[in-house]
Design a protein around this motif. Structure first.
Motif, mmCIF file in Angstrom:
data_model
loop_
_atom_site.group_PDB
_atom_site.id
_atom_site.type_symbol
_atom_site.label_atom_id
_atom_site.label_comp_id
_atom_site.label_asym_id
_atom_site.label_seq_id
_atom_site.Cartn_x
_atom_site.Cartn_y
_atom_site.Cartn_z
ATOM 1 N N SER B 106 77.534 13.525 85.526
ATOM 2 C CA SER B 106 76.969 14.624 84.735
ATOM 3 C C SER B 106 76.714 15.822 85.632
ATOM 4 C CB SER B 106 75.652 14.180 84.087
ATOM 5 O OG SER B 106 75.853 13.072 83.262
ATOM 6 N N PRO B 432 80.221 11.781 81.999
ATOM 7 C CA PRO B 432 79.255 12.883 82.114
ATOM 8 C C PRO B 432 78.202 12.847 81.009
ATOM 9 C CG PRO B 432 81.351 13.688 81.262
ATOM 10 C CD PRO B 432 81.549 12.238 81.561
ATOM 11 N N ALA B 435 73.317 9.615 79.729
ATOM 12 C CA ALA B 435 72.021 9.493 79.038
ATOM 13 C C ALA B 435 72.145 9.793 77.551
ATOM 14 C CB ALA B 435 71.011 10.441 79.672
ATOM 15 N N GLN B 436 73.090 10.639 77.203
ATOM 16 C CA GLN B 436 73.218 11.047 75.800
ATOM 17 C C GLN B 436 73.659 9.867 74.927
ATOM 18 O OE1 GLN B 436 74.252 12.895 78.492
ATOM 19 N NE2 GLN B 436 72.504 14.254 78.223
ATOM 20 N N ARG B 438 73.520 6.678 75.790
ATOM 21 C CA ARG B 438 72.483 5.638 75.897
ATOM 22 C C ARG B 438 71.355 5.890 74.897
ATOM 23 N NH1 ARG B 438 69.222 6.736 80.793
ATOM 24 N NH2 ARG B 438 67.958 7.864 79.279
ATOM 25 N N GLU B 439 70.855 7.121 74.877
ATOM 26 C CA GLU B 439 69.727 7.421 73.994
ATOM 27 C C GLU B 439 70.120 7.387 72.517
ATOM 28 O OE1 GLU B 439 66.436 7.792 74.559
ATOM 29 O OE2 GLU B 439 66.939 7.105 76.556
ATOM 30 N N ALA B 440 71.376 7.712 72.237
ATOM 31 C CA ALA B 440 71.817 7.687 70.835
ATOM 32 C C ALA B 440 71.905 6.260 70.313
ATOM 33 C CB ALA B 440 73.173 8.380 70.717
ATOM 34 N N PRO B 443 68.151 3.042 70.204
ATOM 35 C CA PRO B 443 67.270 2.634 69.083
ATOM 36 C C PRO B 443 67.865 1.493 68.257
ATOM 37 C CG PRO B 443 67.353 5.024 69.231
ATOM 38 C CD PRO B 443 68.387 4.499 70.184
ATOM 39 N N GLU B 469 78.200 10.318 68.398
ATOM 40 C CA GLU B 469 77.546 11.136 69.429
ATOM 41 C C GLU B 469 78.601 11.801 70.324
ATOM 42 O OE1 GLU B 469 74.382 11.749 69.573
ATOM 43 O OE2 GLU B 469 74.280 12.784 71.504
ATOM 44 N N ASP B 472 80.010 14.657 68.489
ATOM 45 C CA ASP B 472 79.058 15.781 68.507
ATOM 46 C C ASP B 472 79.088 16.510 69.851
ATOM 47 O OD1 ASP B 472 78.173 15.560 65.989
ATOM 48 O OD2 ASP B 472 76.252 14.576 66.458
ATOM 49 N N LEU B 473 79.205 15.717 70.917
ATOM 50 C CA LEU B 473 79.185 16.306 72.262
ATOM 51 C C LEU B 473 80.522 16.964 72.624
ATOM 52 C CD1 LEU B 473 77.313 13.451 74.176
ATOM 53 C CD2 LEU B 473 76.446 15.764 73.802
ATOM 54 N N GLY B 474 81.528 16.703 71.806
ATOM 55 C CA GLY B 474 82.818 17.349 72.027
ATOM 56 C C GLY B 474 83.763 16.579 72.928
ATOM 57 N N TYR B 475 83.410 15.352 73.289
ATOM 58 C CA TYR B 475 84.301 14.570 74.145
ATOM 59 C C TYR B 475 85.347 13.821 73.310
ATOM 60 C CZ TYR B 475 81.084 15.530 77.932
ATOM 61 O OH TYR B 475 80.318 16.172 78.862
#
Lengths: 292, 477
Positions: B106, B432, B435-436, B438-440, B443, B469, B472-475
């Motif tokens: 990242s 990169p 965390a994004q 992982r956090e998505a 839960p 996710e 959303d992040l564009g990857y």
């Protein structure tokens, strides 16, 4: 004219600090809330997306669930603190042996930082290590595991908040009770009013301004609770204690979703203002109108 | 020996030895001359290796060079928060930041870090004669950019290992009972089935003998990403699910339907096995992160477990914190059939290679002085005492030092395992969006752990959420 000028000069440092550390960051958060911005996205730059974040929030299950548990927490915790705080304030109005020692001990939680409170309660409630699950099991045969039981985790947080913040309510209500004039109470006694009537018709109306101020403070604090919960449960088990503060923290910091996280922050602020305004209108405005 | 004492002894030993050991003192003094007014500010996680830097290496460096180094040690979350905000805003507060292996990609994607190889190439006067990138173990490769240059100086490296209690495994009565019950000898497990059998045996043994003893650890916190890491970085690879089940070469697919493996049959089998182990682990497991797992093992409450190497040191050797000193053995994690062959063949890995480095933010205003400090902590000469005080090895020569070899004995051969089998382990995948994602998805994992979702349904949801996710992040296109 002279006194006005002096007043502004005296106020200036505070206003300047407030502007730079309060108003400007707030305006920046509002600005960011209208953007899609995650520095670790494929396009890390800030992209204006109008009201898209605000539209998204209405359908966001995680946010709505978080809002639900927060409201439940606020209602249970603040209401309990008011009732217990008032009863303790009344108790402290009377003389009894060891009063000053008890009052000091009772006030001690107030001086503890929320993160410390969370740590202490974590130590006390961790399954098989904590003193609370140990004695609940030994004395009552109750198994308490805040890692698996959502109700246990929620209840523990409510009790922790009550333990931490009831002294604040007690202190403000003691101040209010001490300042009440004696005449109306003596008159009520002569007129034969019982305790409930005295409380309802004299004490409560007279301490309402202090009560509302206390509710405002506790309400705002409870709505943005993060530290204790973060330390104790991390928002779990599952999402059962993922209060709005924790939800925003997770969205903004680990996920670095600055745009959407800012939107949630703005909405939470808006909700807090609305709730406080409703409270003000329902409790204080009628008194002003009566006086007017 | 406790950590504080070790730090103290190390500091004393190094202070006494410094004049003799560092024949190149002249270089440091000369190279530091232009930076006498500089104070370097660093932020890192409050861990034993970092505390050693703050308490021992930074003061030594200051004494040698006159360059002051202030190292701020704080919590994992705070450390990232402070470092990322500083680098994102370009404020230049920090000259040194801790880079955990899983966040390097990242940082590189955002050009947050200075290229240390280039920095030294551009300023040959800064190059210390005792520093060389060749001195590092292969773990340093995790901190190289696409150009092959080093963006972080390794400061700690561990593997997450299978730890077991030698006193229990060698107890004659226990061995006989195990043999009678299972028909085989009680030795460390190599497969999941064997591990489960041992875990069940010891949990029952604890119950039957009224002992606070369980058969396995479980890092299964229901509200902390530690549980997410245990599943995706420790358990899933041993079932052949690598890189979190996301295929970076296939449009970052996570679901089986799109070519990923996050919700594959192997992943579901792994999840069921892990949950079954969690169910016979100590009750605190549902509130356990990596720290509490170490504490549980050190308290003598489990017979075996999967434990981060950074905790293995104090569990095995620190009498002030651990009740099982001298009774700890290490082994490779249990695997599904065929996984070891697959990994030896170059595909996948059997567990997590954890660690971190110190890097220089691109926004630092004192990059050259910071580079001097990083070379100082990267020298072979300072490694052995550091490895003894806080078990971690980043330089190849460290393994051969007599002090480290003695420590290796205390740790049940942990350093041997790290040196000889470290290549079987891997750090976090080069994403990169670490965390994004992982956090998505975390839960949903918490819901699986609380039983609100079944493992199969939960993993299906996690795969779908990961893909959403990433879109959303564009990857993911």
């Amino acid at each position: 004219m002279q006194s006005n000028k002096l007043g502004w000069i005296l106020l200036a440092p505070t206003l300047v600090i407030l502007f730079f550390f309060g108003v400007l960051p707030f305006l920046y958060v509002v600005f960011v809330s209208f953007h899609q911005w995650n520095p670790f996205a494929a396009s890390p730059e800030m992209i204006f997306n109008g009201a898209e974040n605000f539209r998204r929030i209405v359908f966001d299950d995680a946010f709505l669930s978080s809002l639900g548990v927060t409201v439940a927490f606020v209602v249970f915790a603040v209401l309990s603190e008011l009732i217990i705080g008032y009863l303790l304030a009344q108790a402290f109005m009377k003389e009894f042996p060891g009063k000053s020692i008890f009052r000091t001990i009772h006030t001690l939680p107030l001086i503890m930082a929320p993160i410390i409170v969370g740590s202490v309660w974590k130590l006390m409630t961790t399954p098989s290590i904590g003193i609370i699950p140990h004695y609940l099991d030994e004395w009552f045969g109750i198994t308490m595991n805040i890692g698996t039981s959502a109700p246990a985790a929620f209840l523990t947080i409510v009790i922790m908040d009550i333990w931490h913040w009831t002294p604040l309510v007690t202190l403000t209500l003691i101040a209010a009770l001490v300042s009440l004039p004696r005449d109306p109470f003596e008159q009520a006694q002569i007129d034969g009013a019982n305790k409930a009537q005295t409380f309802w018709h004299i004490t409560l109306p007279m301490i309402t301004p202090a009560l509302v101020a206390t509710i405002f403070i506790r309400l705002m604090d409870a709505l943005r609770t993060v530290d204790e919960v973060w330390m104790l449960t991390g928002g779990g088990p599952g999402s059962s204690t993922r209060f709005l503060g924790v939800h925003i923290f997770k969205e903004v910091f680990p996920k670095t979703n600055y745009g959407y996280g800012s939107t949630i922050s703005v909405i939470v602020l808006y909700l807090t203002i609305v709730v406080c305004w409703l409270l003000y209108v329902s409790m204080l405005a009628p008194r002003k109108n009566r006086k007017g | 020996m406790n950590f504080a004492l070790k730090v103290g002894v190390s500091a004393l030993a190094m202070a006494i030895a410094s004049s003799a050991a560092y024949a190149d003192d002249a270089f440091w003094k000369e190279a530091a001359k232009p930076y006498q007014d500089v104070t370097l500010h660093g932020v890192t996680e409050s861990s034993p290796p970092s505390i050693y830097i703050r308490e021992v290496l930074a003061p030594q460096f200051e004494e040698l060079t006159g360059i002051r180094v202030d190292i701020e040690t704080t919590s994992w979350d705070q450390m990232f928060d402070k470092a990322i905000k500083d680098m994102e805003a370009g404020t230049g507060i920090y000259d040194l930041v801790y880079i955990e292996q899983d966040i390097i990609y990242s940082y590189l994607a955002r050009d947050f870090l200075a290229d240390t190889t280039k920095l030294l190439a551009d300023s040959p006067k800064l190059k210390a004669p005792t520093y060389s990138e060749d001195n590092f173990t292969t773990f340093a490769n995790y901190f190289r950019g696409e150009n092959g240059d080093l963006y972080g100086i390794p400061m700690e490296a561990f593997i997450k290992i299978y730890l077991y209690r030698t006193d229990l495994f060698n107890d004659a009565e226990i061995k006989a009972a195990f043999k009678e019950q299972t028909g085989r000898d009680l030795v460390p497990a190599t497969t999941h089935a064997e591990y489960a059998e041992i875990a069940q045996f010891f949990t029952k043994w604890g119950e039957d003998h009224d002992m606070d003893l369980w058969g396995t650890t479980a890092q299964a916190h229901t509200g902390h990403p530690a549980s997410w890491y245990e599943f995706f970085e420790t358990i899933a690879p041993t079932f052949g699910v690598y890189n979190w089940g996301i295929d970076a070469d296939n449009n970052f697919a996570a679901s089986v339907a799109n070519g990923g493996t996050m919700n594959s049959d192997d992943a579901k089998e792994a999840m069921k096995w892990w949950l079954s182990m969690r169910d016979i682990a100590p009750p605190e497991s549902n509130a356990s992160t990596w720290t509490e797992v170490g504490t549980t093992f050190g308290a003598g409450r489990v017979a075996q477990g999967l434990v981060y190497g950074e905790n293995a040191g104090w569990i095995a050797a620190d009498e002030t914190k651990s009740l099982v000193v001298g009774n700890v053995g290490v082994a490779l994690p249990p695997l599904q059939d065929g996984i070891m062959d697959e990994v030896e063949g170059g595909t996948g890995y059997i567990g997590y290679y954890d660690g971190g480095a110190f890097g220089i933010p691109s926004t630092s205003k004192s990059q050259e002085a910071a580079m001097l400090f990083l070379q100082y902590i990267g020298q072979d000469e300072v490694q052995p005492d550091w490895a003894v005080a806080a078990p971690r090895v980043t330089n190849k020569s460290t393994y051969d030092d007599p002090k480290v070899q003695a420590m290796n004995e205390e740790l049940g051969g942990y350093y041997d395992l790290l040196r000889d089998k470290g290549y079987l382990f891997a750090g976090a995948p080069a994403y990169p969006f670490h965390a994004q994602v992982r956090e998505a998805t975390a839960p949903i994992l918490y819901q699986i752990l609380t039983g609100d979702l079944g493992p199969e349904e939960g993993l299906d949801q996690m795969a779908a959420k990961a893909e959403a996710e990433l879109t959303d992040l564009g990857y993911r296109k």
